[in-house]
Write a protein that holds these residues in place. Sequence first.
Motif, PDB file in Angstrom:
ATOM      1  N   GLY A 372       0.781  -1.230   0.000  1.00 38.73           N
ATOM      2  CA  GLY A 372       0.000   0.000   0.000  1.00 38.73           C
ATOM      3  C   GLY A 372       0.809   1.273   0.000  1.00 38.73           C
ATOM      4  O   GLY A 372       0.281   2.339   0.327  1.00 38.73           O
ATOM      5  N   GLU A 373       2.079   1.204  -0.399  1.00 39.21           N
ATOM      6  CA  GLU A 373       2.926   2.385  -0.398  1.00 39.21           C
ATOM      7  C   GLU A 373       3.700   2.473  -1.705  1.00 39.21           C
ATOM      8  O   GLU A 373       4.247   1.474  -2.184  1.00 39.21           O
ATOM      9  N   ARG A 399      -9.691  12.628  -4.341  1.00 34.84           N
ATOM     10  CA  ARG A 399      -9.051  12.257  -3.080  1.00 34.84           C
ATOM     11  C   ARG A 399      -8.635  10.792  -3.143  1.00 34.84           C
ATOM     12  O   ARG A 399      -9.272   9.970  -3.809  1.00 34.84           O
ATOM     13  N   VAL A 401      -8.414   7.696  -0.682  1.00 35.33           N
ATOM     14  CA  VAL A 401      -9.124   7.450   0.570  1.00 35.33           C
ATOM     15  C   VAL A 401      -8.947   6.000   1.012  1.00 35.33           C
ATOM     16  O   VAL A 401      -8.944   5.083   0.174  1.00 35.33           O
ATOM     17  N   HIS A 402      -8.814   5.813   2.323  1.00 32.96           N
ATOM     18  CA  HIS A 402      -8.804   4.452   2.870  1.00 32.96           C
ATOM     19  C   HIS A 402     -10.200   3.860   2.661  1.00 32.96           C
ATOM     20  O   HIS A 402     -11.194   4.411   3.157  1.00 32.96           O
ATOM     21  N   THR A 405     -12.143   3.094   6.142  1.00 31.76           N
ATOM     22  CA  THR A 405     -12.411   4.142   7.131  1.00 31.76           C
ATOM     23  C   THR A 405     -12.972   5.417   6.513  1.00 31.76           C
ATOM     24  O   THR A 405     -13.549   6.238   7.222  1.00 31.76           O
ATOM     25  N   GLU A 408      -8.979  10.406   4.300  1.00 31.41           N
ATOM     26  CA  GLU A 408      -8.055  10.728   3.221  1.00 31.41           C
ATOM     27  C   GLU A 408      -6.644  10.281   3.590  1.00 31.41           C
ATOM     28  O   GLU A 408      -6.202  10.428   4.738  1.00 31.41           O
ATOM     29  N   LEU A 409      -5.932   9.750   2.612  1.00 30.25           N
ATOM     30  CA  LEU A 409      -4.582   9.245   2.822  1.00 30.25           C
ATOM     31  C   LEU A 409      -3.553  10.256   2.320  1.00 30.25           C
ATOM     32  O   LEU A 409      -3.819  11.017   1.384  1.00 30.25           O
ATOM     33  N   PRO A 410      -2.366  10.260   2.906  1.00 31.31           N
ATOM     34  CA  PRO A 410      -1.329  11.198   2.468  1.00 31.31           C
ATOM     35  C   PRO A 410      -0.710  10.767   1.143  1.00 31.31           C
ATOM     36  O   PRO A 410      -0.916   9.646   0.669  1.00 31.31           O
ATOM     37  N   ARG A 413       0.596   7.008  -0.391  1.00 30.28           N
ATOM     38  CA  ARG A 413      -0.166   5.873   0.126  1.00 30.28           C
ATOM     39  C   ARG A 413      -1.269   5.498  -0.861  1.00 30.28           C
ATOM     40  O   ARG A 413      -1.946   6.361  -1.421  1.00 30.28           O
ATOM     41  N   GLY A 415      -4.813   4.058  -2.027  1.00 28.61           N
ATOM     42  CA  GLY A 415      -6.174   3.951  -1.510  1.00 28.61           C
ATOM     43  C   GLY A 415      -7.170   4.018  -2.642  1.00 28.61           C
ATOM     44  O   GLY A 415      -6.806   4.022  -3.828  1.00 28.61           O
ATOM     45  N   VAL A 460      -2.799   6.297  -6.329  1.00 29.46           N
ATOM     46  CA  VAL A 460      -1.873   6.957  -5.415  1.00 29.46           C
ATOM     47  C   VAL A 460      -1.531   8.334  -5.974  1.00 29.46           C
ATOM     48  O   VAL A 460      -1.487   8.528  -7.192  1.00 29.46           O
TER      49      VAL A 460
END
Length: 592
Positions: A372-373, A399, A401-402, A405, A408-410, A413, A415, A460
């Motif tokens: 996931g990175e 965006r 997004v996870h 949850t 928003e992811l940085p 990452r 999502g 990403v």
Amino acid sequence: MLTSSDPIPASGAAPDVPRKGPRADTLPALLENWATNRGDRIALTHLDHRTGPEEHAVSLTWSELDQRARETATWLRHRVEPGGRVALLATHGADYVIGFLATLHAGLVAVPLFAPSTPAHGDRLHAILADAHVSVALTTRAKQPKVQAALQHLASPRPQVVAVEATRADPEPLPLPDPEDLAYLQYTSGSTRSPAGVMITHGNVVACARQAAVSYGVLPGRSVTVSWLPLFHDMGLMLGVLAPCVLGIRSVLLDPVAFMERPARWLRALSRFPGAISAAPSFAYGYAAGRVTERERSELRLDKVGALIDGGEPVRPELFARFRERFAGCGLPALAHCPSYGLAESTVLVAGVPAGAAAVSTTFYREQLARGEAVPADPGEPSTVTLTSCGWPAGQEVRIVHPATGAELPDGRIGEIWVSGPNIGRGYWQQPALSAATFCALLAGDEQPRWWLRTGDLGVRFDGRLYVTGRLKDLVVVDGRNHYPADVEVTVEGAHPAIRPHVVAVFTVPDSHGNEVVVLAERSSWVIECELDAEEVTGAIRRSVAREHGLPLHDVLLLGPDEVPRTTSGKVARAACRERYLAGGFAGSRAS
């Protein structure tokens, strides 16, 4: 976050607007205005290759197109209640465009489909026509008998099948639709048992066309769209019909079969019409590079191509690189390549590399992507994968997004891609629960709560650009590790020369210990089956996948040409492959 306000090197001028007329917010209103202000200019040209080796060009001016659309709209208005559905089952060409525009002008809802040619097509058509409750099916005189035969087993009430040529009536004044009114249902590719029609409004159409105009450098009076993509496909409909009519530019159409038979026909059209903006999935660029002869190439002049959009499937940078190398000597601009991302739920467009900007590819470590990175690596390093960026949002917000949850992811990452903007459709036809889950997501901690579209795609944000990594539902999860099927499929394609490019499916099946991975691959059409060592090919596939991905394969099936299930737009249908495999529908399947 990624927003349309981010600095991007967009080269397009502001979309042209009509000089006269009070309305410019729906397609019928704009068509009226172009007929008034540009009536004698050519609006549509169909390069017909069905009648012989030489093309037959059929053109309509804006006045003629508007007149023909009004005539058919009047005919429809007297036979279909306001808001009723009209299906397009015509062949690729002017009659399809006239029927579609007439439906919208009559205040009805279009359902862009296709003329049936196989029994499988009939199954899908039946499901969609029943779901949409279609009143009239527009086709052509040449296709009318086949369409009637294909629909004879449809449950009553069956739609009236009529040829567009037979719907000419004296045009009457008709009220213009509002931007909030439903324009058409775009049925997504998928299972015929559960068709999903995306509800697209007139406002969505205008917003998306104007977003595309800025992204791809549309220049009023100079740009022209050239398309062989199917008109029932979201990208083909936007490029061939919607954007030209909204923006007042010429559209040039070729039949998809004409391209597949001789891709040089597409390139000749790009040469013939300066300022051409065109689009194709990645496979088509590789296909054209390999099929155009030296003699055909010597006749091409591609220096005035405006933009070549690369979308509709995961972008394959090596395929456009092959295309660029093959046609650089024909003057193909170095910055013509516009990798893009979109989906039917966003009308078609989400993000793209603007015309005149360089497409950027980045190499990432495969192991980190699985976790996931996105961690960059040097090109050529082992256990890496190269992804091409789809640029920046085109007049909307995006965006990462996870998916569990909603947070928003940085940057860096991976999502789910969420989108918000004026081009997002209203939901799925008659599917309120699925619509709410997909179109009405709320971002955790959003300072200005609004609805977001959950695309179901993984991506990403890296160096300010959007990269798409795969489909959430297609993710291959084995022993807690994520693998992207498109990445594994590329490895399979390169494992042995007998494997047909772009026709590989990778998916998982349940096992008592978790998930097992299955590979379906077609042999190339030039391979003689009796001379092929199937064990050699499947062994090469297993070794390549184990070496590159660390994945053991439960089953590898080598199939004959055209045996891998595909969607109506030509993409490999992984879900259908998995379903048929589990049902024992492939010779040699070991489903458990």
